[in-house]
Design a protein around this motif. Structure first.
Motif, PDB file in Angstrom:
ATOM      1  N   CYS A   1      42.720  33.489  27.718  1.00 57.06           N
ATOM      2  CA  CYS A   1      44.290  33.493  28.395  1.00 57.06           C
ATOM      3  C   CYS A   1      43.981  32.630  29.782  1.00 57.06           C
ATOM      4  CB  CYS A   1      44.826  34.538  28.831  1.00 57.06           C
ATOM      5  SG  CYS A   1      45.297  35.194  27.320  1.00 57.06           S
ATOM      6  N   ILE A   2      44.710  31.646  30.124  1.00 57.39           N
ATOM      7  CA  ILE A   2      44.625  30.800  31.399  1.00 57.39           C
ATOM      8  C   ILE A   2      45.739  31.358  32.270  1.00 57.39           C
ATOM      9  CG2 ILE A   2      44.428  28.719  32.632  1.00 57.39           C
ATOM     10  CD1 ILE A   2      43.502  27.519  29.915  1.00 57.39           C
ATOM     11  N   TRP A   3      45.429  31.854  33.314  1.00 59.10           N
ATOM     12  CA  TRP A   3      46.520  32.410  34.328  1.00 59.10           C
ATOM     13  C   TRP A   3      46.673  31.521  35.387  1.00 59.10           C
ATOM     14  CZ3 TRP A   3      48.443  36.566  31.832  1.00 59.10           C
ATOM     15  CH2 TRP A   3      48.045  36.985  30.992  1.00 59.10           C
ATOM     16  N   ARG A   4      47.806  31.344  36.295  1.00 55.11           N
ATOM     17  CA  ARG A   4      47.897  30.570  37.324  1.00 55.11           C
ATOM     18  C   ARG A   4      48.142  31.770  38.662  1.00 55.11           C
ATOM     19  NH1 ARG A   4      52.217  28.289  36.155  1.00 55.11           N
ATOM     20  NH2 ARG A   4      51.469  26.315  35.372  1.00 55.11           N
ATOM     21  N   TYR A   5      47.342  31.228  39.573  1.00 58.86           N
ATOM     22  CA  TYR A   5      47.257  32.257  40.891  1.00 58.86           C
ATOM     23  C   TYR A   5      47.681  31.595  41.788  1.00 58.86           C
ATOM     24  CZ  TYR A   5      45.279  35.668  44.144  1.00 58.86           C
ATOM     25  OH  TYR A   5      45.095  36.695  44.898  1.00 58.86           O
ATOM     26  N   PRO A   6      48.472  32.368  42.874  1.00 67.67           N
ATOM     27  CA  PRO A   6      48.723  33.812  42.868  1.00 67.67           C
ATOM     28  C   PRO A   6      50.173  34.393  42.036  1.00 67.67           C
ATOM     29  CG  PRO A   6      49.392  32.960  44.901  1.00 67.67           C
ATOM     30  CD  PRO A   6      48.990  31.770  44.020  1.00 67.67           C
ATOM     31  N   ALA A   7      50.648  33.352  41.320  1.00 65.98           N
ATOM     32  CA  ALA A   7      52.008  33.908  40.482  1.00 65.98           C
ATOM     33  C   ALA A   7      51.461  34.849  39.438  1.00 65.98           C
ATOM     34  CB  ALA A   7      52.621  32.335  40.098  1.00 65.98           C
ATOM     35  N   LEU A   8      50.240  34.711  38.851  1.00 60.01           N
ATOM     36  CA  LEU A   8      49.972  35.421  37.806  1.00 60.01           C
ATOM     37  C   LEU A   8      50.798  35.168  36.487  1.00 60.01           C
ATOM     38  CD1 LEU A   8      48.910  38.827  39.765  1.00 60.01           C
ATOM     39  CD2 LEU A   8      47.639  36.914  39.239  1.00 60.01           C
ATOM     40  N   GLU A   9      51.044  33.965  36.602  1.00 59.31           N
ATOM     41  CA  GLU A   9      51.953  33.448  35.272  1.00 59.31           C
ATOM     42  C   GLU A   9      50.722  32.824  34.271  1.00 59.31           C
ATOM     43  OE1 GLU A   9      54.269  30.541  36.877  1.00 59.31           O
ATOM     44  OE2 GLU A   9      55.732  31.947  37.772  1.00 59.31           O
ATOM     45  N   MET A  10      51.335  33.112  32.959  1.00 60.50           N
ATOM     46  CA  MET A  10      50.265  32.647  31.822  1.00 60.50           C
ATOM     47  C   MET A  10      50.648  31.189  31.592  1.00 60.50           C
ATOM     48  SD  MET A  10      49.620  33.979  28.016  1.00 60.50           S
ATOM     49  CE  MET A  10      48.946  35.322  28.321  1.00 60.50           C
ATOM     50  N   VAL A  11      49.490  30.200  31.633  1.00 61.81           N
ATOM     51  CA  VAL A  11      49.618  28.742  31.377  1.00 61.81           C
ATOM     52  C   VAL A  11      49.464  28.677  29.909  1.00 61.81           C
ATOM     53  CG1 VAL A  11      48.498  26.827  31.890  1.00 61.81           C
ATOM     54  CG2 VAL A  11      48.832  28.272  33.838  1.00 61.81           C
ATOM     55  N   ALA A  12      48.412  29.321  29.282  1.00 58.70           N
ATOM     56  CA  ALA A  12      48.049  29.079  27.760  1.00 58.70           C
ATOM     57  C   ALA A  12      47.452  30.268  27.355  1.00 58.70           C
ATOM     58  CB  ALA A  12      47.382  27.830  27.774  1.00 58.70           C
ATOM     59  N   SER A  13      47.536  30.481  26.096  1.00 56.73           N
ATOM     60  CA  SER A  13      46.773  31.498  25.101  1.00 56.73           C
ATOM     61  C   SER A  13      46.151  30.855  24.014  1.00 56.73           C
ATOM     62  CB  SER A  13      47.755  32.550  24.728  1.00 56.73           C
ATOM     63  OG  SER A  13      46.822  33.434  24.142  1.00 56.73           O
ATOM     64  N   LEU A  14      45.020  30.795  24.058  1.00 55.94           N
ATOM     65  CA  LEU A  14      44.247  30.229  22.824  1.00 55.94           C
ATOM     66  C   LEU A  14      43.475  31.057  22.039  1.00 55.94           C
ATOM     67  CD1 LEU A  14      41.822  27.862  25.327  1.00 55.94           C
ATOM     68  CD2 LEU A  14      44.311  27.392  24.657  1.00 55.94           C
ATOM     69  N   ALA A  15      43.500  30.869  20.861  1.00 56.85           N
ATOM     70  CA  ALA A  15      43.146  31.640  19.838  1.00 56.85           C
ATOM     71  C   ALA A  15      42.382  30.799  18.781  1.00 56.85           C
ATOM     72  CB  ALA A  15      44.171  32.346  18.926  1.00 56.85           C
ATOM     73  N   GLY A  16      41.292  31.534  18.074  1.00 54.20           N
ATOM     74  CA  GLY A  16      40.403  30.894  17.018  1.00 54.20           C
ATOM     75  C   GLY A  16      39.412  31.847  16.761  1.00 54.20           C
ATOM     76  N   HIS A  17      38.644  32.855  17.309  1.00 53.50           N
ATOM     77  CA  HIS A  17      37.672  33.728  17.416  1.00 53.50           C
ATOM     78  C   HIS A  17      38.325  34.835  16.501  1.00 53.50           C
ATOM     79  CE1 HIS A  17      34.546  32.080  19.769  1.00 53.50           C
ATOM     80  NE2 HIS A  17      35.142  31.940  20.466  1.00 53.50           N
ATOM     81  N   THR A  18      37.567  35.462  15.554  1.00 54.68           N
ATOM     82  CA  THR A  18      37.918  36.283  14.658  1.00 54.68           C
ATOM     83  C   THR A  18      37.090  37.802  15.187  1.00 54.68           C
ATOM     84  OG1 THR A  18      36.093  35.888  13.358  1.00 54.68           O
ATOM     85  CG2 THR A  18      38.409  35.023  12.890  1.00 54.68           C
TER      86      THR A  18
END
Length: 392
Positions: free
Chosen positions: A324-341
């Motif tokens: 997960c990538i978060w923007r600070y200080p808003a603590l909003e999610m910029v993106a969520s990356l998936a691929g690992h099992t």
């Protein structure tokens, strides 16, 4: 027309305010490269991946350490500890140079010159148990162990003994990070505690009851007064922490100092905690908290934007093993990356700050374009809202 306008806003300002909002930053959701990493341990308490300033990735695989040179994709084997019946438990590059520190399950500590693939220093009895965390500060190498101790060694000194020992955790030390200015060291442990150390010799002034007033630190909200009572200021002893934070309810491995705000530390808790907490170490207060919903395995800040990347494992929701990538200080999610099992236990950032590499128990390393380039950051600053332009 502006002379007869009823609006208190100037025409030029109105055009700016009515312009469309900038679209959210796009992040590629797939890795651009995937490498096999056989024998990459599925162990939350180890630190087996690190990326050097010279663009070389070090990975501990079982008893061996391999080096992957990014610009040539060449792979070389640095060491093999099979003959000593030992395995790698941590790796860490020196800030500047080609030295790589390697900690082992048996409590040994080795230093190699990656340029020549030669062993330059060895501490056969560095710790009584495995060395799971390492952190460099110039020529000082700090190591954290399952024996609950943090040892500080000057690698130039002839003595094999540490010049200082820090005892602040009641269980294994699984995370170590130096602040960017080299003044403070953060440690996380399996006892759910975060300790802040000043090991420069003199008792730090910030340990007193009166908080610091540095203008570069993050602001302390009113609610922080209650939280501050839970941060323990240290006594004036050599091995006592400056602060000890008790808010986490699970092991703390993930630690990262904010490169954009002085004195701000992010820490992540394990399966029973699932929170990322942000600390102002000058005041000894928690300034923000984020419930991620899953085990926090690693944290690192972007150098090109005020964003934080976290990697995750066990989760109470359907989303698991995400990045997960978060923007600070808003603590909003910029993106969520998936691929690992499997749990994403390892994380490192490239020297230019655009790419991250993640490692997991699925025995793969995945490379992601996570952050904007420095040039892109410079272009974004060319804005009419840049207050720096208004200063004459």
């Amino acid at each position: 027309d502006s002379a007869y306008s009823l609006s208190p806003v100037r025409a030029s300002s109105r055009v700016l305010l009515e312009s469309p909002r900038r679209a959210p930053r796009a992040v590629c959701k797939t890795p651009y490269r995937v490498l096999d990493a056989p024998d990459l341990a599925d162990d939350f308490y180890l630190n087996l991946v690190d990326w050097s300033r010279s663009n070389v990735l070090a990975v501990g695989l079982g008893p061996s350490v391999y080096l992957w040179t990014a610009h040539t994709a060449a792979v070389s084997k640095l060491c093999d500890l099979s003959s000593a019946h030992d395995s790698v438990s941590s790796v860490s590059w020196v800030d500047r140079g080609s030295a790589l520190a390697v900690g082992t399950i048996a409590g040994r500590l080795h230093i190699y010159d990656a340029a020549t693939l030669a062993l330059t220093r060895s501490y056969a009895k560095a710790h009584a148990q495995r060395v799971g965390a390492l952190a460099w500060n110039a020529h000082v190498l700090c190591s954290g162990s399952r024996d609950r101790m943090i040892h500080h060694r000057d690698v130039r000194a002839p003595s094999l003994k540490p010049f200082r020992r820090s005892a602040g955790h009641k269980q294994e030390v699984c995370g170590l990070r130096w602040a960017h200015d080299g003044r403070l060291l953060a440690s996380g442990g399996n006892d759910n505690k975060v300790c802040i150390w000043d090991v420069r010799g003199a008792p730090p002034a910030a340990a007193s009851s009166s908080p610091s007033t540095s203008s570069t630190a993050a602001p302390t909200p009113p609610a922080a007064a209650a939280m501050r009572a839970r941060a323990t200021a240290a006594a004036d002893t050599a091995d006592a922490p400056l602060w000890k934070f008790h808010e986490h309810t699970a092991a703390v491995k993930a630690l990262a100092w904010d490169p954009h705000l002085a004195g701000v530390l992010a820490s992540g808790g394990g399966t029973q905690d699932k929170h990322i907490r942000f600390w102002n170490v000058q005041h000894g207060a928690c300034v923000a908290s984020l419930d991620t919903g899953s085990q926090v395995c690693n944290l690192t800040w972007s150098r090109t934007s005020h964003e934080l990347v976290s990697t995750h494992g066990f989760s109470s929701s359907t989303a698991q093993n995400q990045i997960c990538i978060w923007r600070y200080p808003a603590l909003e999610m910029v993106a969520s990356l998936a691929g690992h099992t499997s749990r994403v236990l390892y994380l490192a950032m490239s020297p230019e700050g655009e790419t991250i590499v993640t490692g997991a128990g699925d025995e793969t390393l995945r490379f992601w374009n996570a952050f904007p380039s420095r040039d892109a950051g410079a272009e974004r600053k060319e804005s009419a809202l840049d207050w720096g332009k208004l200063i004459r």
